[in-house]
Every structure is written in C-alpha cells, then in structure tokens.
Design an enzyme around this catalytic site. Structure first.
Site, PDB file in Angstrom:
ATOM      1  N   GLU A  41      44.778  37.112  45.771  1.00 42.95           N
ATOM      2  CA  GLU A  41      43.449  37.545  46.187  1.00 42.95           C
ATOM      3  C   GLU A  41      42.450  36.584  45.559  1.00 42.95           C
ATOM      4  OE1 GLU A  41      40.240  40.907  44.839  1.00 42.95           O
ATOM      5  OE2 GLU A  41      42.326  41.564  45.063  1.00 42.95           O
ATOM      6  N   ARG A  45      33.551  34.948  44.402  1.00 48.89           N
ATOM      7  CA  ARG A  45      32.631  34.875  43.270  1.00 48.89           C
ATOM      8  C   ARG A  45      32.306  33.437  42.914  1.00 48.89           C
ATOM      9  NH1 ARG A  45      35.061  38.444  38.565  1.00 48.89           N
ATOM     10  NH2 ARG A  45      37.010  37.534  39.332  1.00 48.89           N
ATOM     11  N   LYS A 129      41.330  50.307  47.282  1.00 51.55           N
ATOM     12  CA  LYS A 129      41.400  49.724  45.945  1.00 51.55           C
ATOM     13  C   LYS A 129      40.848  50.764  44.958  1.00 51.55           C
ATOM     14  CE  LYS A 129      39.537  45.730  43.380  1.00 51.55           C
ATOM     15  NZ  LYS A 129      38.796  44.452  43.528  1.00 51.55           N
TER      16      LYS A 129
END
Length: 320
Positions: A41, A45, A129
C-alpha cells in the site's frame, strides 16, 4: 473487487510503504516479492506516490499494489490511472467511497466506531480498514464492534508489528493486517533493500509459523506398526496411541499400518494459517495434491499433501 480482497486475505500482510523517491519503487517491490509479500500500500502522502505505483505496476504486474491515504476523488483517479488495484483511506468519506464503488474499485475506508461501520455497510462495503488500530482499542475493540455486523471484515493498521500480528490474524474477521515494520522509511531512503527483504521474510515466517508436527513411517501391517511404535515407547518412553490407520509413538512419530504416501514415509508440517500457507507456497511454484485435502465438520481445510515428495518423503501441511 472480491477477487482482489481474496488475494489480500491470502497474503495476510499489507506492507504500508511511504516512498519519497519514485526510483526506489522497483527495488523495493523486488525486495517485498523476494521476501514473500507481493503486496504494498503506497500512501498518497508524498509527491512520488502515483509515479511509484505506476513503476511497481509496470515492473511487477502480478503484484497487488494499492494506494493509501486516498482523501479525494482526484487522488482516487490518479491512483487508478497509475495502476493501483485497491484503495485505502484513513477515514470514511462517503463521497470518495461512493465514487470508487461506482467505478467497481475495491476501497477500504478507515472506520473506528459503529457509526463509521454503518455508513460503510450502507455504501455496500464488506471490508473496512480499522485505523489507528492499537490507539483505537486494538483487537478487543474490533471484537466488540464486529459482533453485530455479521460478515464484515477488517484490515487493522497502525501499531501492528511482529509481536502482535498473529493475535490479530487469529480472529476470523480480520482480512489482513497493514504494517510498516518491515519497510521503515530509513531502510528505504538508505537503499537497504536487502534489509527489507530479510524483515519481510521474517514477517512471513512469523505469520505462517511453520513447525514439524510429526514424521510418518510406513509399515506393511498393523502388527509391524505396533512393533515399531513399541520400540520407540520402550526406548524413549513415548506413549503409544493406536488409531484406525496408524499408531503414534508420542506426538512426533506416526507409524502407518498399511503403508502410505511417500516412498520413505511422510512429514507433517504445522502452520498457523493453512490457506495462507498454501497461497504462499503456490506463489513459489509448489503444487498440491488436491485429492488429499481433509476438511473438518465446518468444511474448513485442515490438511493437504504437496504433489511432489522431498527426499522420498511425502509432505503435508496441517492446520494448527
């Protein structure tokens, strides 16, 4: 969508990889694959995220690479265009989730309370999640929340490491765990991809927990099997326990009454998660004898033989 989630579940661990420089993406992906985790993943960012995802997707099309920290529909589009096969967000933004669902893209939004979960269910999701996992109450919180919500599964991320990984994975409603302990930023930025490969291998070994369960010895008759088992009992004090097809000497030696698979006998190897172990070995080209599979009363596979012998021994995996 469901096929991608099944593949993530079979892998068990989703490395969360913050990539500052796109040129690190391919050697990093190689290290993860070599270590046994063909999955990543890549959070949005950093400015390099989309380029990193594209580079991994092109170099390793078989790898499950996804985009994390997807906060907007524009980022979702960028991730999809780069080749991301799944999307993850830290929280639940209904507009972003609806957008991805409409496009048929797997997305796991962050949920930390029942209200989040009910929004996710209303949007048609069955995997979410749980973030930040440890800070939000960890496994006890997941267990408490999951009870009313049937088949909903969770991907906890945040505070997961080698010491608590299996505690989470042992719970049936955990699809997989996200973590970054094997792909720390300093290792990536220093180009220590061999260190990442080693830590990834350790993570996989910790998850699967392979141990020898017992060794099988082939005999031609029940009488011979009892005699062999009796020899181990008299020499080492191993208690003999007779079953329909074999006699055990303690827990580590099984003596078959009428032969069995393997020219020399068989070796049983325990694993924490049989289905994940099978998937892991199949990715390495190992074949299985599907006719040998055994199932429990719930229809869950509990044992299966490899198709090929090793050193004259048949080898079968056993669910711990």
């Amino acid at each position: 969508m469901q096929e991608v989630l099944k593949q993530i579940e079979a892998i068990g661990i989703v490395p969360v990889v913050k990539i500052d420089h796109a040129e690190d993406a391919v050697p990093l992906a190689q290290a993860l694959c070599d270590g046994g985790l063909p999955c990543a993943e890549v959070p949005f960012r950093t400015a390099a995220a989309a380029d990193a995802i594209k580079a991994i997707s092109n170099a390793f099309p078989q790898m499950l690479v996804g985009a994390g920290t997807v906060l907007t529909t524009e980022q979702a589009d960028a991730a999809m265009e780069a080749g991301a096969k799944f999307l993850v967000s830290p929280g639940l933004n209904p507009a972003v989730v609806h957008y991805c669902v409409e496009k048929g893209y797997p997305i796991a939004p962050g949920c930390a309370n029942p209200s989040d979960i009910e929004q996710a269910l209303a949007l048609g999701l069955d995997v979410v999640k749980f973030f930040p996992a440890e800070a939000a109450g960890g496994l006890p919180m997941i267990k408490a929340m999951s009870a009313p919500y049937g088949s909903l599964k969770f991907m906890p991320t945040g505070g997961i490491n080698a010491s608590n990984l299996n505690t989470y994975l042992d719970f049936s409603k955990i699809l997989a765990c996200g973590g970054s302990w094997m792909v720390k930023a300093d290792l990536i930025n220093n180009g220590d991809f061999e260190g990442i490969r080693a830590l990834t291998r350790q993570a996989v070994e910790e998850m699967l927990g392979f141990t020898v369960a017992h060794v099988g010895i082939n005999c031609d008759s029940a009488e011979d099997a009892r005699a062999v088992s009796g020899s181990f009992a008299s020499l080492f004090g191993f208690a003999a326990k007779e079953g329909n097809s074999s006699v055990f000497a303690g827990t580590g030696i099984e003596v078959m009454k009428n032969g069995g698979l393997g020219a020399k006998g068989h070796i049983a190897v325990r694993t924490n998660y049989l289905n994940r172990a099978i998937a892991y070995l199949e990715r390495q080209g190992i074949r299985f004898n599907q006719d040998s599979a055994k199932f429990n009363a719930k229809g869950q596979m509990v044992a299966i033989y490899l198709a090929d012998e090793i050193g004259g021994f048949a080898v079968h995996l056993v669910q711990k």
